[in-house]
Design a protein around this motif. Structure first.
Motif, PDB file in Angstrom:
ATOM      1  N   PHE A  19       0.825  -1.212   0.000  1.00 58.09           N
ATOM      2  CA  PHE A  19       0.000   0.000   0.000  1.00 58.09           C
ATOM      3  C   PHE A  19       0.858   1.261   0.000  1.00 58.09           C
ATOM      4  CE2 PHE A  19      -2.111   3.412   2.331  1.00 58.09           C
ATOM      5  CZ  PHE A  19      -3.276   3.559   1.603  1.00 58.09           C
ATOM      6  N   PHE A  20       1.804   1.361   0.941  1.00 59.26           N
ATOM      7  CA  PHE A  20       2.563   2.600   1.084  1.00 59.26           C
ATOM      8  C   PHE A  20       3.511   2.821  -0.090  1.00 59.26           C
ATOM      9  CE2 PHE A  20       1.345   1.945   5.575  1.00 59.26           C
ATOM     10  CZ  PHE A  20       0.731   3.168   5.784  1.00 59.26           C
ATOM     11  N   ALA A  21       4.094   1.760  -0.625  1.00 54.40           N
ATOM     12  CA  ALA A  21       4.901   1.929  -1.829  1.00 54.40           C
ATOM     13  C   ALA A  21       4.022   2.326  -3.009  1.00 54.40           C
ATOM     14  CB  ALA A  21       5.662   0.638  -2.137  1.00 54.40           C
ATOM     15  N   GLY A  22       2.779   1.802  -3.052  1.00 49.77           N
ATOM     16  CA  GLY A  22       1.856   2.191  -4.110  1.00 49.77           C
ATOM     17  C   GLY A  22       1.473   3.663  -4.024  1.00 49.77           C
ATOM     18  N   VAL A  23       1.312   4.168  -2.800  1.00 49.21           N
ATOM     19  CA  VAL A  23       1.033   5.600  -2.628  1.00 49.21           C
ATOM     20  C   VAL A  23       2.197   6.422  -3.169  1.00 49.21           C
ATOM     21  CG1 VAL A  23       0.730   7.428  -0.924  1.00 49.21           C
ATOM     22  CG2 VAL A  23      -0.521   5.282  -0.678  1.00 49.21           C
ATOM     23  N   SER A  24       3.414   6.009  -2.838  1.00 51.32           N
ATOM     24  CA  SER A  24       4.599   6.721  -3.323  1.00 51.32           C
ATOM     25  C   SER A  24       4.656   6.731  -4.842  1.00 51.32           C
ATOM     26  CB  SER A  24       5.863   6.072  -2.750  1.00 51.32           C
ATOM     27  OG  SER A  24       7.027   6.642  -3.289  1.00 51.32           O
ATOM     28  N   LEU A  25       4.400   5.595  -5.447  1.00 50.57           N
ATOM     29  CA  LEU A  25       4.427   5.506  -6.907  1.00 50.57           C
ATOM     30  C   LEU A  25       3.314   6.338  -7.530  1.00 50.57           C
ATOM     31  CD1 LEU A  25       5.533   4.271  -9.517  1.00 50.57           C
ATOM     32  CD2 LEU A  25       4.077   2.272  -9.102  1.00 50.57           C
ATOM     33  N   GLY A  26       2.107   6.274  -6.964  1.00 49.93           N
ATOM     34  CA  GLY A  26       0.991   7.030  -7.519  1.00 49.93           C
ATOM     35  C   GLY A  26       1.176   8.525  -7.431  1.00 49.93           C
ATOM     36  N   LYS A  27       1.772   9.007  -6.349  1.00 51.20           N
ATOM     37  CA  LYS A  27       2.014  10.442  -6.189  1.00 51.20           C
ATOM     38  C   LYS A  27       3.008  10.961  -7.223  1.00 51.20           C
ATOM     39  CE  LYS A  27       2.833  11.901  -2.041  1.00 51.20           C
ATOM     40  NZ  LYS A  27       3.392  11.938  -0.659  1.00 51.20           N
ATOM     41  N   ARG A  28       3.870  10.099  -7.717  1.00 49.39           N
ATOM     42  CA  ARG A  28       4.920  10.555  -8.627  1.00 49.39           C
ATOM     43  C   ARG A  28       4.648  10.205 -10.083  1.00 49.39           C
ATOM     44  NH1 ARG A  28       6.987   9.409  -3.698  1.00 49.39           N
ATOM     45  NH2 ARG A  28       8.526  10.885  -2.871  1.00 49.39           N
ATOM     46  N   GLN A  29       3.974   9.092 -10.329  1.00 50.66           N
ATOM     47  CA  GLN A  29       3.804   8.642 -11.710  1.00 50.66           C
ATOM     48  C   GLN A  29       2.362   8.366 -12.090  1.00 50.66           C
ATOM     49  OE1 GLN A  29       6.161   8.691 -13.881  1.00 50.66           O
ATOM     50  NE2 GLN A  29       7.832   9.128 -12.468  1.00 50.66           N
ATOM     51  N   GLY A  30       1.410   8.520 -11.167  1.00 52.63           N
ATOM     52  CA  GLY A  30       0.028   8.219 -11.491  1.00 52.63           C
ATOM     53  C   GLY A  30      -0.257   6.732 -11.378  1.00 52.63           C
ATOM     54  N   TRP A  76      -2.326   8.619  -6.774  1.00 53.78           N
ATOM     55  CA  TRP A  76      -2.686   9.348  -8.011  1.00 53.78           C
ATOM     56  C   TRP A  76      -3.736  10.404  -7.713  1.00 53.78           C
ATOM     57  CZ3 TRP A  76      -7.622   8.608 -10.452  1.00 53.78           C
ATOM     58  CH2 TRP A  76      -7.765   9.328 -11.638  1.00 53.78           C
ATOM     59  N   MET A  77      -4.724  10.064  -6.875  1.00 53.07           N
ATOM     60  CA  MET A  77      -5.756  11.034  -6.515  1.00 53.07           C
ATOM     61  C   MET A  77      -5.159  12.198  -5.731  1.00 53.07           C
ATOM     62  SD  MET A  77      -8.790   8.364  -5.434  1.00 53.07           S
ATOM     63  CE  MET A  77      -9.867   9.670  -4.848  1.00 53.07           C
ATOM     64  N   TYR A  78      -4.220  11.894  -4.849  1.00 49.93           N
ATOM     65  CA  TYR A  78      -3.551  12.970  -4.099  1.00 49.93           C
ATOM     66  C   TYR A  78      -2.766  13.870  -5.043  1.00 49.93           C
ATOM     67  CZ  TYR A  78      -0.308  15.245  -0.880  1.00 49.93           C
ATOM     68  OH  TYR A  78       0.420  16.166  -0.185  1.00 49.93           O
ATOM     69  N   ARG A  79      -2.139  13.264  -6.032  1.00 47.93           N
ATOM     70  CA  ARG A  79      -1.360  14.041  -7.009  1.00 47.93           C
ATOM     71  C   ARG A  79      -2.255  15.006  -7.779  1.00 47.93           C
ATOM     72  NH1 ARG A  79       1.651  11.407 -12.270  1.00 47.93           N
ATOM     73  NH2 ARG A  79       2.729  13.275 -12.965  1.00 47.93           N
ATOM     74  N   ARG A  80      -3.447  14.572  -8.118  1.00 48.44           N
ATOM     75  CA  ARG A  80      -4.370  15.433  -8.855  1.00 48.44           C
ATOM     76  C   ARG A  80      -5.005  16.493  -7.953  1.00 48.44           C
ATOM     77  NH1 ARG A  80      -6.388  13.727 -13.788  1.00 48.44           N
ATOM     78  NH2 ARG A  80      -8.375  14.733 -13.289  1.00 48.44           N
TER      79      ARG A  80
END
Length: 259
Positions: free
Chosen positions: A193-204, A247-251
């Motif tokens: 989960f936490f690695a997925g959050v990191s990836l989503g924040k940077r690459q979607g 990804w949602m946080y990034r947007r």
């Protein structure tokens, strides 16, 4: 410089406070007493301070990064050994086993942070026109997370099963708690989960990341008697959820300079 000092102080106080709270809650429980050992309390606070300092940003150059990480791990491992010795005594085989588990956990966290830092460097290169657009299914963007996935889904299960084998030798304990309970229901979901959050924040959204978590766990089905197929989903589904949440946080939260 003053802001950097305040950042150090805040992280140290937060980590020390968390360590003190953990000592007050868990030490009496594990020691089966109502009193808190001052030495153990002090070691928990020191270990919490070390954990707080681990949240500081990486160094700018590789040499400083390695020196900082090596020194921090040396201090953290020394405090951890002293704390565990208060629980179990100076049983060197057990302490070395716990130290190995700490080293793997440290490597997982460090690698996850390094991957996030590396992805930010890649984004900067893209902004400067030094990199191409997203790869198909974002496989190139997901690739730096492959070592983390291998450690989480393959290295950690093997280490925990070996630890159980050593602990159960000559013991009446039969239930493989680490590999059958803690690993699939705590470590795999949390790590993915936490690695997925990191990836989503940077690459979607990167659909190959949760798939990699599931596929990398499949060899454990033949190597470990405690492994089950649904354990792979316990890693993949939280990984997907974390990736989408990042990804949602990034947007929702634009970076500085984008507004």
């Amino acid at each position: 410089m003053r802001e950097d000092r305040w950042a150090w102080l805040v992280r140290m106080l937060a980590g020390g406070g968390a360590g003190l709270l953990a000592a007050l809650i868990f030490v009496p429980y594990f020691m089966d007493t109502r009193l808190v050992n001052p030495v153990m309390c002090l070691l928990c606070v020191a270990l919490g301070v070390a954990a707080g300092l681990a949240t500081l940003p990486f160094a700018d150059d590789g040499k400083s990064l390695l020196l900082r990480s090596g020194a921090h791990f040396a201090v953290t491992s020394a405090l951890f050994v002293l704390l565990m010795a208060q629980f179990y005594g100076w049983w060197w085989e057990g302490l070395l086993l716990l130290e190995g588990m700490l080293a793997l956990l440290y490597a997982l966290i460090w690698l996850g942070r390094w991957i996030g830092w590396y992805m930010e460097v890649m984004q900067l290169r893209t902004l400067l026109g030094l990199d191409a657009g997203p790869s198909p299914l974002k496989w190139r963007e997901t690739l730096p997370y492959a070592p983390f996935v291998l450690l989480l889904c393959d290295g950690l299960p093997l280490l925990l099963r070996w630890a159980e084998h050593e602990i159960q030798r000559g013991s009446i304990l039969e239930l493989p708690v680490l590999s059958a309970l803690i690993l699939p229901f705590v470590l795999l979901p949390a790590g993915g989960f936490f690695a997925g959050v990191s990836l989503g924040k940077r690459q979607g959204v990167c659909p190959l990341y949760p798939l990699a978590c599931f596929v990398c766990y499949l060899p454990m089905l033949s190597l470990l008697s405690t492994a089950e197929l649904f354990h792979g989903f316990l890693a993949a589904v939280p990984a997907l959820a974390g990736n989408v949440l990042g990804w949602m946080y990034r947007r929702a939260v634009p970076k500085r300079g984008d507004a």
